[in-house]
Design an enzyme around this catalytic site. Sequence first.
Site, PDB file in Angstrom:
ATOM      1  N   LEU A  16     -33.503-115.386 -23.881  1.00 18.69           N
ATOM      2  CA  LEU A  16     -33.345-116.091 -22.611  1.00 18.69           C
ATOM      3  C   LEU A  16     -31.933-116.624 -22.436  1.00 18.69           C
ATOM      4  CD1 LEU A  16     -34.448-117.303 -20.003  1.00 18.69           C
ATOM      5  CD2 LEU A  16     -35.330-119.241 -21.343  1.00 18.69           C
ATOM      6  N   ASP A  58     -21.883-124.225 -35.252  1.00 20.13           N
ATOM      7  CA  ASP A  58     -22.991-124.572 -36.142  1.00 20.13           C
ATOM      8  C   ASP A  58     -23.644-125.812 -35.547  1.00 20.13           C
ATOM      9  OD1 ASP A  58     -24.740-125.363 -38.085  1.00 20.13           O
ATOM     10  OD2 ASP A  58     -23.244-125.536 -39.692  1.00 20.13           O
ATOM     11  N   ASN A  85     -30.805-124.254 -25.571  1.00 20.21           N
ATOM     12  CA  ASN A  85     -31.722-123.126 -25.667  1.00 20.21           C
ATOM     13  C   ASN A  85     -31.903-122.634 -27.096  1.00 20.21           C
ATOM     14  OD1 ASN A  85     -33.036-120.505 -24.619  1.00 20.21           O
ATOM     15  ND2 ASN A  85     -31.245-119.755 -25.735  1.00 20.21           N
ATOM     16  N   SER A 136     -37.956-126.270 -24.466  1.00 17.95           N
ATOM     17  CA  SER A 136     -39.007-126.535 -25.439  1.00 17.95           C
ATOM     18  C   SER A 136     -39.960-125.337 -25.434  1.00 17.95           C
ATOM     19  CB  SER A 136     -39.717-127.845 -25.073  1.00 17.95           C
ATOM     20  OG  SER A 136     -40.785-128.115 -25.934  1.00 17.95           O
ATOM     21  N   TYR A 150     -43.791-125.155 -35.889  1.00 21.31           N
ATOM     22  CA  TYR A 150     -43.046-124.805 -34.678  1.00 21.31           C
ATOM     23  C   TYR A 150     -43.441-125.726 -33.526  1.00 21.31           C
ATOM     24  CZ  TYR A 150     -41.484-122.202 -30.584  1.00 21.31           C
ATOM     25  OH  TYR A 150     -40.894-121.842 -29.386  1.00 21.31           O
ATOM     26  N   LYS A 154     -41.074-128.464 -31.210  1.00 22.94           N
ATOM     27  CA  LYS A 154     -40.971-128.416 -29.755  1.00 22.94           C
ATOM     28  C   LYS A 154     -41.577-129.666 -29.113  1.00 22.94           C
ATOM     29  CE  LYS A 154     -38.706-124.622 -29.342  1.00 22.94           C
ATOM     30  NZ  LYS A 154     -37.318-124.678 -28.835  1.00 22.94           N
ATOM     31  N   THR A 185     -38.806-111.317 -24.397  1.00 20.03           N
ATOM     32  CA  THR A 185     -37.562-111.332 -25.163  1.00 20.03           C
ATOM     33  C   THR A 185     -37.881-110.825 -26.570  1.00 20.03           C
ATOM     34  OG1 THR A 185     -37.873-113.574 -26.017  1.00 20.03           O
ATOM     35  CG2 THR A 185     -36.839-113.362 -23.843  1.00 20.03           C
TER      36      THR A 185
END
Length: 279
Positions: A16, A58, A85, A136, A150, A154, A185
């Site tokens: 994205l 970084d 992102n 998110s 994960y 988020k 994606t």
Amino acid sequence: MSTPKTWFVTGASQGLGLTLVKRLLREGHRVAATSRSQETLAQAVGTTSAAFLPLQVDLGDDGSVQAAIAQTISTFGRLDVVVNNAGYGIGGSIEELSEAETRQVFDVNVFGTLNVCRQALPHLRQQGAGHIINISSIAALAGATGWAVYSATKAAVSAFTEGLAQDVASFGIKATVVEPGGFRTNFLTAESLTLPQQPIAAYADVRASHARYLALNGAQGGDPEKAAAAIIQLAAEANPPLHLLLGPDAYQRATQKLDVLRQNFEAWQPLTLSTSFEA
């Protein structure tokens, strides 16, 4: 076309982020974009112009982020929209993922985003305007089997964006958290996801969940071009939302979660209210 702005987009060499950067440049915006490899980013975007600043950053290093923001201001004179992102997916039960793997995904998905916000905010405060858009996931609101860590990263991004929006509103700065569903994606490829190196056989439901998600690769319902267009429209709004869902699947999962929460709260209301001091 929306009024040209200066954008800072992280994680811009693929997915994205790359789609967004390319669309922004086509529409006449100025873009500073970050990746772990400046060369890979420049090749992926395929555009060299005075409006495009590829940066090797970084995100886990606050000094590296500070230098990137400073270079953006030095090059373009201001900063209007920050899009956090960058991030990656990690699957597995909590028991199956090592401490190092768990900390690494928090470092990128959460602390990297915090670092960018921390370094961008002094500039946005000084100019009295700006919009921070944190990407998110619907997993922040409605988790799924096999994606606990994960989802936790988020959820942290969604939660701190809510607080951030309140903290900076008086400075003329807006904050939005975007919670997408599945978009077409490379997110669901084996190369992009971190999965347990030593899966535990007892977690059959986790393996089945991962198999279902990996099978969706290339068939996700969301169009990245339309997501990029939605983010650009979001940044042009005078009164943008705090939360923006992207994709029919995100909308469905979020509204189902709202129903479940309401039922849960109502079912346990007597116990909830029983904990107050008696008058």
